[in-house]
Design a protein around this motif. Structure first.
Motif, PDB file in Angstrom:
ATOM      1  N   THR A  34       3.936  -1.759  -0.300  1.00 51.91           N
ATOM      2  CA  THR A  34       4.591  -0.982  -1.347  1.00 51.91           C
ATOM      3  C   THR A  34       5.214  -1.946  -2.353  1.00 51.91           C
ATOM      4  O   THR A  34       5.348  -3.131  -2.102  1.00 51.91           O
ATOM      5  N   ASN A  35       5.575  -1.409  -3.494  1.00 50.94           N
ATOM      6  CA  ASN A  35       6.317  -2.159  -4.509  1.00 50.94           C
ATOM      7  C   ASN A  35       7.074  -1.146  -5.369  1.00 50.94           C
ATOM      8  O   ASN A  35       6.901   0.064  -5.193  1.00 50.94           O
ATOM      9  N   PRO A  36       7.952  -1.583  -6.271  1.00 53.99           N
ATOM     10  CA  PRO A  36       8.732  -0.620  -7.055  1.00 53.99           C
ATOM     11  C   PRO A  36       7.876   0.354  -7.859  1.00 53.99           C
ATOM     12  O   PRO A  36       8.249   1.527  -8.003  1.00 53.99           O
ATOM     13  N   SER A  37       6.734  -0.097  -8.365  1.00 54.26           N
ATOM     14  CA  SER A  37       5.870   0.783  -9.154  1.00 54.26           C
ATOM     15  C   SER A  37       5.284   1.888  -8.284  1.00 54.26           C
ATOM     16  O   SER A  37       5.237   3.063  -8.680  1.00 54.26           O
ATOM     17  N   LEU A  38       4.838   1.528  -7.081  1.00 52.07           N
ATOM     18  CA  LEU A  38       4.276   2.517  -6.160  1.00 52.07           C
ATOM     19  C   LEU A  38       5.357   3.463  -5.656  1.00 52.07           C
ATOM     20  O   LEU A  38       5.118   4.662  -5.494  1.00 52.07           O
ATOM     21  N   ALA A  86       5.984   2.943   8.709  1.00 53.69           N
ATOM     22  CA  ALA A  86       5.924   2.124   9.916  1.00 53.69           C
ATOM     23  C   ALA A  86       5.569   2.953  11.145  1.00 53.69           C
ATOM     24  O   ALA A  86       5.033   2.424  12.126  1.00 53.69           O
ATOM     25  N   GLN A  87       5.871   4.259  11.089  1.00 58.89           N
ATOM     26  CA  GLN A  87       5.502   5.140  12.193  1.00 58.89           C
ATOM     27  C   GLN A  87       4.032   5.542  12.145  1.00 58.89           C
ATOM     28  O   GLN A  87       3.479   6.022  13.139  1.00 58.89           O
ATOM     29  N   VAL A  88       3.412   5.342  10.979  1.00 66.21           N
ATOM     30  CA  VAL A  88       2.026   5.782  10.772  1.00 66.21           C
ATOM     31  C   VAL A  88       1.032   4.650  11.020  1.00 66.21           C
ATOM     32  O   VAL A  88      -0.002   4.851  11.670  1.00 66.21           O
ATOM     33  N   VAL A  89       1.338   3.468  10.496  1.00 65.48           N
ATOM     34  CA  VAL A  89       0.394   2.352  10.626  1.00 65.48           C
ATOM     35  C   VAL A  89       0.665   1.570  11.911  1.00 65.48           C
ATOM     36  O   VAL A  89       1.822   1.413  12.312  1.00 65.48           O
ATOM     37  N   PRO A  90      -0.376   1.052  12.543  1.00 60.18           N
ATOM     38  CA  PRO A  90      -0.165   0.251  13.746  1.00 60.18           C
ATOM     39  C   PRO A  90       0.372  -1.146  13.449  1.00 60.18           C
ATOM     40  O   PRO A  90       0.928  -1.803  14.320  1.00 60.18           O
ATOM     41  N   GLY A  91       0.204  -1.603  12.210  1.00 59.06           N
ATOM     42  CA  GLY A  91       0.609  -2.955  11.838  1.00 59.06           C
ATOM     43  C   GLY A  91       1.890  -3.005  11.051  1.00 59.06           C
ATOM     44  O   GLY A  91       2.906  -2.423  11.437  1.00 59.06           O
ATOM     45  N   ARG A  92       1.853  -3.681   9.922  1.00 62.71           N
ATOM     46  CA  ARG A  92       3.044  -4.010   9.142  1.00 62.71           C
ATOM     47  C   ARG A  92       3.194  -3.142   7.892  1.00 62.71           C
ATOM     48  O   ARG A  92       2.219  -2.661   7.330  1.00 62.71           O
ATOM     49  N   VAL A  93       4.444  -3.030   7.445  1.00 66.32           N
ATOM     50  CA  VAL A  93       4.774  -2.417   6.163  1.00 66.32           C
ATOM     51  C   VAL A  93       5.480  -3.473   5.318  1.00 66.32           C
ATOM     52  O   VAL A  93       6.423  -4.123   5.787  1.00 66.32           O
ATOM     53  N   SER A  94       5.019  -3.655   4.093  1.00 67.60           N
ATOM     54  CA  SER A  94       5.653  -4.617   3.177  1.00 67.60           C
ATOM     55  C   SER A  94       6.659  -3.904   2.282  1.00 67.60           C
ATOM     56  O   SER A  94       6.329  -2.900   1.655  1.00 67.60           O
ATOM     57  N   THR A  95       7.868  -4.424   2.230  1.00 71.16           N
ATOM     58  CA  THR A  95       8.926  -3.888   1.369  1.00 71.16           C
ATOM     59  C   THR A  95       9.411  -5.003   0.451  1.00 71.16           C
ATOM     60  O   THR A  95       9.679  -6.110   0.905  1.00 71.16           O
ATOM     61  N   GLU A  96       9.531  -4.682  -0.829  1.00 71.14           N
ATOM     62  CA  GLU A  96       9.768  -5.723  -1.832  1.00 71.14           C
ATOM     63  C   GLU A  96      11.242  -5.944  -2.139  1.00 71.14           C
ATOM     64  O   GLU A  96      12.026  -4.998  -2.269  1.00 71.14           O
ATOM     65  N   VAL A  97      11.610  -7.200  -2.262  1.00 72.39           N
ATOM     66  CA  VAL A  97      12.935  -7.578  -2.749  1.00 72.39           C
ATOM     67  C   VAL A  97      12.994  -7.274  -4.250  1.00 72.39           C
ATOM     68  O   VAL A  97      11.991  -7.388  -4.961  1.00 72.39           O
ATOM     69  N   ASP A  98      14.166  -6.889  -4.746  1.00 65.61           N
ATOM     70  CA  ASP A  98      14.316  -6.544  -6.158  1.00 65.61           C
ATOM     71  C   ASP A  98      13.760  -7.636  -7.059  1.00 65.61           C
ATOM     72  O   ASP A  98      14.076  -8.819  -6.888  1.00 65.61           O
ATOM     73  N   ALA A  99      12.949  -7.231  -8.033  1.00 63.74           N
ATOM     74  CA  ALA A  99      12.309  -8.196  -8.927  1.00 63.74           C
ATOM     75  C   ALA A  99      13.324  -9.008  -9.727  1.00 63.74           C
ATOM     76  O   ALA A  99      13.057 -10.160 -10.081  1.00 63.74           O
ATOM     77  N   PHE A 302       7.729  -4.999 -12.599  1.00 63.36           N
ATOM     78  CA  PHE A 302       8.379  -4.488 -11.400  1.00 63.36           C
ATOM     79  C   PHE A 302       9.861  -4.206 -11.666  1.00 63.36           C
ATOM     80  O   PHE A 302      10.417  -3.221 -11.167  1.00 63.36           O
ATOM     81  N   ALA A 303      10.505  -5.075 -12.433  1.00 70.35           N
ATOM     82  CA  ALA A 303      11.913  -4.860 -12.766  1.00 70.35           C
ATOM     83  C   ALA A 303      12.076  -3.598 -13.616  1.00 70.35           C
ATOM     84  O   ALA A 303      13.024  -2.822 -13.430  1.00 70.35           O
ATOM     85  N   LYS A 304      11.147  -3.377 -14.543  1.00 67.96           N
ATOM     86  CA  LYS A 304      11.199  -2.174 -15.377  1.00 67.96           C
ATOM     87  C   LYS A 304      11.070  -0.919 -14.529  1.00 67.96           C
ATOM     88  O   LYS A 304      11.838   0.045 -14.697  1.00 67.96           O
ATOM     89  N   ASP A 305      10.114  -0.909 -13.598  1.00 62.77           N
ATOM     90  CA  ASP A 305       9.924   0.280 -12.765  1.00 62.77           C
ATOM     91  C   ASP A 305      11.090   0.486 -11.806  1.00 62.77           C
ATOM     92  O   ASP A 305      11.457   1.628 -11.495  1.00 62.77           O
ATOM     93  N   LEU A 306      11.683  -0.607 -11.334  1.00 66.40           N
ATOM     94  CA  LEU A 306      12.872  -0.484 -10.500  1.00 66.40           C
ATOM     95  C   LEU A 306      14.003   0.140 -11.304  1.00 66.40           C
ATOM     96  O   LEU A 306      14.730   1.019 -10.808  1.00 66.40           O
ATOM     97  N   ASN A 307      14.164  -0.271 -12.555  1.00 62.81           N
ATOM     98  CA  ASN A 307      15.210   0.300 -13.400  1.00 62.81           C
ATOM     99  C   ASN A 307      14.931   1.762 -13.725  1.00 62.81           C
ATOM    100  O   ASN A 307      15.861   2.576 -13.809  1.00 62.81           O
ATOM    101  N   LEU A 308      13.653   2.108 -13.905  1.00 62.77           N
ATOM    102  CA  LEU A 308      13.292   3.511 -14.119  1.00 62.77           C
ATOM    103  C   LEU A 308      13.628   4.345 -12.894  1.00 62.77           C
ATOM    104  O   LEU A 308      14.121   5.477 -13.007  1.00 62.77           O
ATOM    105  N   LEU A 309      13.363   3.796 -11.711  1.00 63.25           N
ATOM    106  CA  LEU A 309      13.691   4.506 -10.470  1.00 63.25           C
ATOM    107  C   LEU A 309      15.205   4.683 -10.357  1.00 63.25           C
ATOM    108  O   LEU A 309      15.689   5.768  -9.989  1.00 63.25           O
ATOM    109  N   ARG A 310      15.950   3.629 -10.678  1.00 64.56           N
ATOM    110  CA  ARG A 310      17.415   3.734 -10.614  1.00 64.56           C
ATOM    111  C   ARG A 310      17.930   4.760 -11.610  1.00 64.56           C
ATOM    112  O   ARG A 310      18.872   5.513 -11.313  1.00 64.56           O
TER     113      ARG A 310
END
Length: 321
Positions: A34-38, A86-99, A302-310
């Motif tokens: 995942t990322n802020p845009s997604l 994380a409950q759906v996939v058997p492997g890993r979930v990627s979570t992004e640090v703020d851009a 990514f920073a723009k989409d994070l700000n839009l989400l906020r």
């Protein structure tokens, strides 16, 4: 004959590039990124309304000013989506640090630790999570610290061998070299037309993969940012590929033989180059206009989409109040 997606899955770990929980359930990838845009797209889907409302309700009870509350709710949303995935996939979930922390090593490390703690509070262990960090010099140094604490990192916005080399020397768990955005830059610069074989994004990932395997590096190569299935097929055999639901569906419907294009066992070993220092890293990036421009552009986006989400969350909090 198996579909091309089935053939690809036999030689490459399939990762879904989406925050849409329903799409992940349907596609059944091994990992998810995942990322802020997604995330911005995911929170507006009606099927995720309950997750969003829960985070908003939590935010109403928090202190602080409007901006800090909105930021805290966005953090909570990212963890909520990640925990579900994380409950759906058997492997890993990627979570992004703020851009907007991309040039701050200490703040990136602190944020990553907070993300891991938040997941662990929800019963999701760190072995299920990858912390996504932009492949700046400061981000790579943060990854070096985090990896020493057994917090595995996914180095994103990676466009060059210089970034890849520095990341693996820092013992990053995984890198995400971008394909489509490299192609975009070259097309805009007047290059092409390109085939899947001559695609500069494909060639970049192949060169990174060859360098890693020749040096015996453990860092995983995960091609990302695809514009078409041809790019994906040209990287069949890469360690992992993170692919959008639309392209995964296209591959699932595609028939015909899918030959392996990358084969680590066929690459001869050679000595690793001298370790990368900050001066050489910055000089190599300076000399690579594409990598420099796309890294900066990606961080801004990514920073723009994070700000839009906020902002979206802030409006919801204001209405609730």
């Amino acid at each position: 004959m198996p579909s091309k997606l089935e053939q690809l899955a036999a030689m490459t770990t399939i990762v879904a590039d989406t925050g849409d929980i329903d799409a992940v359930k349907r596609l059944k990838p091994v990992d998810c990124t995942t990322n802020p845009s997604l995330l911005l797209k995911a929170v507006e889907l009606p099927q995720h309304a309950a997750l969003v409302e829960d985070a908003i309700a939590w935010g109403r009870k928090q202190g602080g000013n409007a901006d800090s509350r909105a930021a805290a709710v966005c953090d909570r949303l990212a963890i909520a989506f990640g925990a579900e995935l994380a409950q759906v996939v058997p492997g890993r979930v990627s979570t992004e640090v703020d851009a907007d922390l991309s040039f701050d090593t200490v703040a990136t490390v602190d944020k990553a630790r907070a993300i891991i703690n938040a997941y662990e509070e929800r019963g999701v262990g760190r072995e299920k999570i990858l912390i996504k960090i932009a492949s700046t010099w400061e981000g790579i140094r943060a990854a070096e610290v985090l990896q020493s604490e057994k917090i595995d990192c996914n180095m994103t916005l990676l466009f060059s061998l210089a970034q890849a080399q520095a990341a693996t020397e820092a013992q990053a768990f995984l890198i995400s070299p971008f394909v489509g955005r490299i192609l975009d830059w070259h097309v805009k610069a007047g290059g092409g037309p390109y085939t899947s074989e001559t695609d500069p994004g494909v060639q970049s990932v192949r060169s990174i993969h060859a360098a890693y395997k020749s040096q015996g590096r453990k860092t995983i190569v995960m091609g990302a940012s695809f514009r078409n299935v041809g790019e994906i097929e040209a990287l069949a055999g890469c360690d992992r590929l993170t692919i959008s639901p639309a392209l995964l569906d296209e591959l699932a419907k595609a028939e015909g033989d899918l030959p392996r294009k990358l084969d680590a066992s066929a690459i001869a070993t050679k000595p690793a180059p001298a370790a990368t220092d900050e001066k050489s890293f910055r000089w190599q990036m300076n000399e690579d206009a594409m990598a420099t421009e796309k890294l900066a552009e990606g961080i801004r986006a990514f920073a723009k989409d994070l700000n839009l989400l906020r902002a979206l969350v802030g409006k919801r909090l204001a209405i609730a109040a």
